[in-house]
Design a protein around this motif. Structure first.
Motif, PDB file in Angstrom:
ATOM      1  N   PRO A 160     -14.768  24.074  -0.183  1.00 55.09           N
ATOM      2  CA  PRO A 160     -15.227  24.077   0.666  1.00 55.09           C
ATOM      3  C   PRO A 160     -15.507  22.973   2.090  1.00 55.09           C
ATOM      4  N   LEU A 161     -15.071  23.783   3.309  1.00 49.84           N
ATOM      5  CA  LEU A 161     -15.232  22.451   4.401  1.00 49.84           C
ATOM      6  C   LEU A 161     -15.866  22.824   5.613  1.00 49.84           C
ATOM      7  N   ARG A 162     -16.909  22.120   5.598  1.00 53.19           N
ATOM      8  CA  ARG A 162     -18.001  22.614   6.951  1.00 53.19           C
ATOM      9  C   ARG A 162     -17.236  21.358   8.495  1.00 53.19           C
ATOM     10  N   VAL A 163     -16.606  22.359   9.881  1.00 52.79           N
ATOM     11  CA  VAL A 163     -16.489  21.273  10.285  1.00 52.79           C
ATOM     12  C   VAL A 163     -17.383  21.367  11.418  1.00 52.79           C
ATOM     13  N   MET A 164     -18.045  20.219  11.861  1.00 56.85           N
ATOM     14  CA  MET A 164     -19.383  19.933  13.114  1.00 56.85           C
ATOM     15  C   MET A 164     -18.986  19.486  13.998  1.00 56.85           C
ATOM     16  N   ARG A 165     -18.978  19.970  15.236  1.00 54.18           N
ATOM     17  CA  ARG A 165     -18.907  19.333  16.658  1.00 54.18           C
ATOM     18  C   ARG A 165     -19.905  18.916  17.173  1.00 54.18           C
ATOM     19  N   TRP A 208     -24.272  20.347  -3.589  1.00 54.44           N
ATOM     20  CA  TRP A 208     -24.103  18.269  -2.914  1.00 54.44           C
ATOM     21  C   TRP A 208     -23.262  18.617  -2.013  1.00 54.44           C
ATOM     22  N   HIS A 209     -23.671  17.960  -0.645  1.00 57.39           N
ATOM     23  CA  HIS A 209     -22.706  18.102   0.332  1.00 57.39           C
ATOM     24  C   HIS A 209     -22.088  16.928   0.738  1.00 57.39           C
ATOM     25  N   ILE A 210     -21.127  16.870   0.811  1.00 60.88           N
ATOM     26  CA  ILE A 210     -20.013  15.178   1.177  1.00 60.88           C
ATOM     27  C   ILE A 210     -19.928  15.126   2.515  1.00 60.88           C
ATOM     28  N   ALA A 211     -20.575  13.723   2.745  1.00 54.61           N
ATOM     29  CA  ALA A 211     -20.500  13.832   4.110  1.00 54.61           C
ATOM     30  C   ALA A 211     -18.963  13.004   3.623  1.00 54.61           C
ATOM     31  N   PHE A 212     -17.855  13.614   4.634  1.00 53.23           N
ATOM     32  CA  PHE A 212     -16.343  13.709   4.083  1.00 53.23           C
ATOM     33  C   PHE A 212     -15.712  13.547   6.184  1.00 53.23           C
ATOM     34  N   SER A 213     -15.383  12.125   5.523  1.00 53.08           N
ATOM     35  CA  SER A 213     -14.793  11.613   7.343  1.00 53.08           C
ATOM     36  C   SER A 213     -13.488  12.131   7.047  1.00 53.08           C
ATOM     37  N   GLY A 214     -13.002  11.659   5.767  1.00 47.84           N
ATOM     38  CA  GLY A 214     -11.746  11.569   5.462  1.00 47.84           C
ATOM     39  C   GLY A 214     -10.808   9.880   5.570  1.00 47.84           C
ATOM     40  N   ILE A 263      -6.868  18.548   2.324  1.00 49.28           N
ATOM     41  CA  ILE A 263      -7.106  17.809   1.418  1.00 49.28           C
ATOM     42  C   ILE A 263      -8.206  18.033   0.314  1.00 49.28           C
ATOM     43  N   CYS A 264      -9.074  19.477   0.963  1.00 46.03           N
ATOM     44  CA  CYS A 264     -10.361  20.197   0.908  1.00 46.03           C
ATOM     45  C   CYS A 264      -9.807  21.254   0.228  1.00 46.03           C
ATOM     46  N   LEU A 294     -20.551  22.254  -4.942  1.00 47.47           N
ATOM     47  CA  LEU A 294     -19.847  21.262  -3.925  1.00 47.47           C
ATOM     48  C   LEU A 294     -19.019  21.541  -2.978  1.00 47.47           C
ATOM     49  N   GLY A 295     -20.104  20.627  -1.740  1.00 48.45           N
ATOM     50  CA  GLY A 295     -19.499  20.749   0.009  1.00 48.45           C
ATOM     51  C   GLY A 295     -18.852  20.112   0.469  1.00 48.45           C
ATOM     52  N   ALA A 296     -18.718  19.745   1.895  1.00 50.41           N
ATOM     53  CA  ALA A 296     -18.418  19.260   2.476  1.00 50.41           C
ATOM     54  C   ALA A 296     -18.061  19.043   3.579  1.00 50.41           C
ATOM     55  N   VAL A 297     -18.545  18.074   4.161  1.00 49.78           N
ATOM     56  CA  VAL A 297     -18.797  18.107   6.360  1.00 49.78           C
ATOM     57  C   VAL A 297     -19.057  17.189   6.763  1.00 49.78           C
ATOM     58  N   HIS A 298     -17.818  17.240   7.809  1.00 49.48           N
ATOM     59  CA  HIS A 298     -16.761  16.725   8.619  1.00 49.48           C
ATOM     60  C   HIS A 298     -17.743  16.549   9.576  1.00 49.48           C
TER      61      HIS A 298
END
Length: 439
Positions: free
Chosen positions: A81-86, A22-28, A74-75, A51-55
């Protein structure tokens, strides 16, 4: 007994409990912060997929540069775990749409086979979406608003909070003393959704307190109606989905006659269902192109240009030709080694089986006036032979012709037109697939 909100969430996610991740779309923001907190806590008591988060960082405003660090903090506290994608947002008429497109492209990249991307849209968002699309004149599909689930890449996008109000999320956040980002752009009423959120919906709710719930319920009814329309479209398309005379031509096509027997409304419904995965569709005021294509004379070869390709009619059949990024080259090509396949620029591959003719060979395309020797029929005009075959007109200019000097030796046998002039060899053309395009 679990609290109401966690129980609601688990119930909504029950069909996805066996997903690989499950990936959570995490805008904050509030919605995704509550979703992330709920899932991180539930993972301590229930068996959930990893679980993983994607910003997604759009880089559209200076304030956003601090958000990845906030999301990381927060994560880290929740052990997720958080993955930041630019991403790069393409300039265009609608900044909202461009940002959304860039965001979802990032989501597609991160969602693997069978995996689930979870987003935090809630009931108030659903009401806004319905109202926004209603004001744009959307049809039933658009007014169905946001589906609770839909395919995304090789996995799925799931919105598990659509039955939850923003007030419930705020109450949960306050109870658990959560911190979230307030995007400054959310207060800018120049954006249509913000105008609806801050100016229109509060006025409606003041007069009708249940307005948000009623609008969300209407979206559910319209979603059910769209499901019935889809079932009708599948039934109508079954009659039109008959094999073509050219199975080697791997393009989507339909027989026209069964569609003509339907009412105009059912024709549009069936075509919308068929074309929706292939292209963006015009609104209801711009279907004249379909009527012109449908009603053209039998010997005409009309086309209807759409956003991502063209619908062609050849005889009693319609063909979908997607736009393609590869450029077709009709230049003459030498074939030094006929024992090896010949790659044709933007036009697939040519293969010669058997003993190749002696001498240098070339591949050319139609210029007009070509003559070929047909076994048992003598010299025949290529144009007449193509007319007899019924080969769609949009293919004829791409049909590779084998030459030796100025003599036309053969046309691909896969076209099913006529035998090759020699039984010692056969020419086979493998055109591009539908996904690659042939327009």
């Amino acid at each position: 007994m679990k609290p109401a909100l966690p129980a609601k969430l688990l119930q909504a996610l029950a069909p996805w409990r066996s997903a690989p991740a499950w990936h959570i779309a995490f805008s904050g923001g509030l919605d995704s912060t509550v979703l992330l907190h709920l899932l991180a806590n539930l993972a301590n008591t229930d068996t959930l997929p990893p679980l993983g988060a994607v910003h997604v960082h759009h880089g559209l405003q200076t304030a956003a540069d601090a958000w990845p660090a906030h999301c990381q903090s927060i994560c880290d506290n929740l052990g997720v775990p958080l993955r930041v994608m630019r991403v790069q947002v393409q300039p265009g008429a609608s900044l909202e749409r461009a940002a959304r497109d860039a965001r979802y492209q990032a989501f597609i990249e991160v969602t693997g086979a069978g995996q689930v991307l979870l987003t935090g849209q809630h009931r108030d968002d659903q009401a806004e979406t319905l109202l926004f699309r209603l004001l744009r004149g959307a049809g039933v599909r658009g007014l169905s608003a946001m589906p609770a689930q839909r395919p995304l890449a090789a996995g799925y996008l799931v919105r598990p909070l659509l039955e939850v109000s923003r007030a419930e999320l705020e109450a949960y956040a306050e109870e658990h003393q959560l911190e979230w980002i307030e995007d400054p752009s959310n207060a800018d009423s120049r954006f249509s959704r913000n105008y609806l959120r801050h100016r229109v919906l509060p006025t409606l709710t003041e007069r009708w307190p249940q307005a948000v719930s009623s609008l969300a319920r209407t979206a559910e009814h319209l979603s059910e109606a769209q499901g019935l329309l889809d079932e009708l479209a599948v039934m109508d398309l079954q009659a039109a989905d008959q094999p073509s005379a050219f199975p080697w031509l791997r393009l989507r096509s339909l027989t026209l006659a069964p569609l003509r027997e339907l009412s105009d409304a059912r024709q549009r419904n069936a075509l919308r269902h068929w074309l929706t995965p292939l292209t963006r569709l015009p609104d209801s005021d711009h279907w004249a192109g379909w009527h012109s294509l449908r009603d053209a004379k039998d010997d005409a070869q009309p086309l209807w240009r759409l956003a991502d390709g063209e619908l062609h009619r050849c005889g009693q059949r319609i063909w979908w030709l997607p736009s393609t990024g590869s450029e077709f080259s009709d230049a003459t090509v030498s074939w030094p080694d006929p024992q090896k396949p010949l790659e044709l620029a933007g036009n697939g591959q040519l293969i010669l089986s058997g003993e190749a003719p002696d001498g240098p060979l070339q591949v050319r395309y139609r210029q007009g006036g070509e003559i070929i020797e047909v076994p048992g029929r003598g010299r025949r005009d290529l144009k007449r032979l193509l007319n007899e075959s019924g080969l769609p007109g949009f293919v004829r200019g791409r049909l590779p012709l084998l030459y030796q000097g100025e003599q036309l030796l053969g046309v691909p046998s896969l076209a099913g037109l006529w035998p090759a002039p020699s039984h010692d060899w056969q020419l086979h053309w493998m055109p591009q697939t539908c996904d690659q395009g042939l327009s």
